[in-house]
Motif scaffolding. Structure first.
Motif, PDB file in Angstrom:
ATOM      1  N   PRO A   1       0.830  -1.208   0.000  1.00 29.06           N
ATOM      2  CA  PRO A   1       0.000   0.000   0.000  1.00 29.06           C
ATOM      3  C   PRO A   1       0.862   1.255   0.000  1.00 29.06           C
ATOM      4  O   PRO A   1       1.945   1.274   0.604  1.00 29.06           O
ATOM      5  CB  PRO A   1      -0.813  -0.123   1.292  1.00 29.06           C
ATOM      6  CG  PRO A   1      -0.832  -1.577   1.595  1.00 29.06           C
ATOM      7  CD  PRO A   1       0.495  -2.093   1.133  1.00 29.06           C
TER       8      PRO A   1
ATOM      9  N   TRP B   1       3.245   0.913   5.296  1.00 28.58           N
ATOM     10  CA  TRP B   1       3.007   1.432   3.952  1.00 28.58           C
ATOM     11  C   TRP B   1       4.217   2.230   3.458  1.00 28.58           C
ATOM     12  O   TRP B   1       5.006   2.757   4.254  1.00 28.58           O
ATOM     13  CB  TRP B   1       1.814   2.380   3.958  1.00 28.58           C
ATOM     14  CG  TRP B   1       0.473   1.787   4.173  1.00 28.58           C
ATOM     15  CD1 TRP B   1       0.153   0.672   4.884  1.00 28.58           C
ATOM     16  CD2 TRP B   1      -0.763   2.324   3.689  1.00 28.58           C
ATOM     17  NE1 TRP B   1      -1.200   0.470   4.884  1.00 28.58           N
ATOM     18  CE2 TRP B   1      -1.793   1.472   4.155  1.00 28.58           C
ATOM     19  CE3 TRP B   1      -1.098   3.427   2.919  1.00 28.58           C
ATOM     20  CZ2 TRP B   1      -3.129   1.700   3.855  1.00 28.58           C
ATOM     21  CZ3 TRP B   1      -2.426   3.661   2.626  1.00 28.58           C
ATOM     22  CH2 TRP B   1      -3.426   2.800   3.087  1.00 28.58           C
TER      23      TRP B   1
ATOM     24  N   ALA C   1      -7.221  -0.625   1.138  1.00 30.29           N
ATOM     25  CA  ALA C   1      -6.256  -0.597   2.241  1.00 30.29           C
ATOM     26  C   ALA C   1      -6.537   0.579   3.172  1.00 30.29           C
ATOM     27  O   ALA C   1      -6.471   0.448   4.398  1.00 30.29           O
ATOM     28  CB  ALA C   1      -4.836  -0.516   1.693  1.00 30.29           C
TER      29      ALA C   1
END
Length: 223
Positions: free
Chosen positions: A108, A185, A159
């Motif tokens: 992500p 992330w 996400a």
């Protein structure tokens, strides 16, 4: 043929009828605006609906409440956020999208627009100083190198919907960055032009409003 929608763009809105036409007219063909109307009384919602824009009526007041309601209505692969007051150009979303596409596959990625004021009027000195301090605190808390925790952001929709973002006030952008960083992330910043907004900010347009915003963001950093 029209391009498929790649990005849903959440526009948190409270009485932005003056600026909305300019914002909507400059929206890229691959982006679908979602107006998160936080109780407008100036016809902002009607303007958006007349243009075929999805309007989400958000009864709970607060910048974060509007952002989150818009996020949960998003269905495109990516979701972006930007203010509806003409201080940010929707065409800058292309730069955030380009940055997102070079991320590590399967990881992500949150891209944050770093505001570059085009004039002194676009961003008051007191707010620039406060933002610089805030960005420094976020950097120390996360190890990220971000110059700004701004209102223009882009990320993977599903996400982001799964991140447990709790703040519903001005701390929402800061908590978004903190949660994303702690979840592993990729988080990057991209410079975007910052224009003189239409009308006065509902959040930082007064000293009291600015103080409340700083308090909200500091509270999130303290969690």
């Amino acid at each position: 043929m029209p391009q498929p929608v790649t990005v849903d763009v959440v526009l948190p809105c409270l009485d932005e009828a003056e600026a909305l036409p300019w914002v909507l007219d400059r929206m890229p063909s691959w982006a679908r605006p979602i107006l998160a109307d936080n109780g407008s009384t100036d016809g902002s919602g009607a303007i958006a609906r007349e243009r075929g824009v999805l309007v989400v009526d958000v009864t709970r007041r607060g910048y974060g409440a509007a952002c989150h309601a818009g996020l949960m209505a998003a269905t495109a692969p990516l979701v972006a956020f930007m203010d509806a007051d003409a201080s940010l150009d929707p065409r800058s979303l292309a730069d955030l999208l380009a940055a997102h596409q070079v991320a590590e596959p399967g990881r992500p990625h949150l891209v944050v627009g770093a505001r570059q004021p085009e004039s002194r009027a676009a961003w008051a000195l007191r707010l620039r100083v406060a933002n610089r301090v805030l960005a420094g605190r976020v950097s120390r808390a996360t190890g990220l190198e971000l110059a700004d925790i701004g209102p223009m952001r882009l990320a993977d929709t599903v996400a982001l919907q799964r991140l447990p973002i709790a703040d519903r006030r001005s701390g929402y952008p800061v908590e978004t960055v903190l949660r994303a960083a702690r979840a592993g992330w990729a988080v990057t910043g991209v410079a975007v032009p910052y224009l003189t907004r239409s009308g006065r900010s509902k959040v930082t347009g007064t000293w009291l409003g600015a103080a409340r915003a700083v308090h909200d963001m500091s509270r999130v950093l303290g969690t």
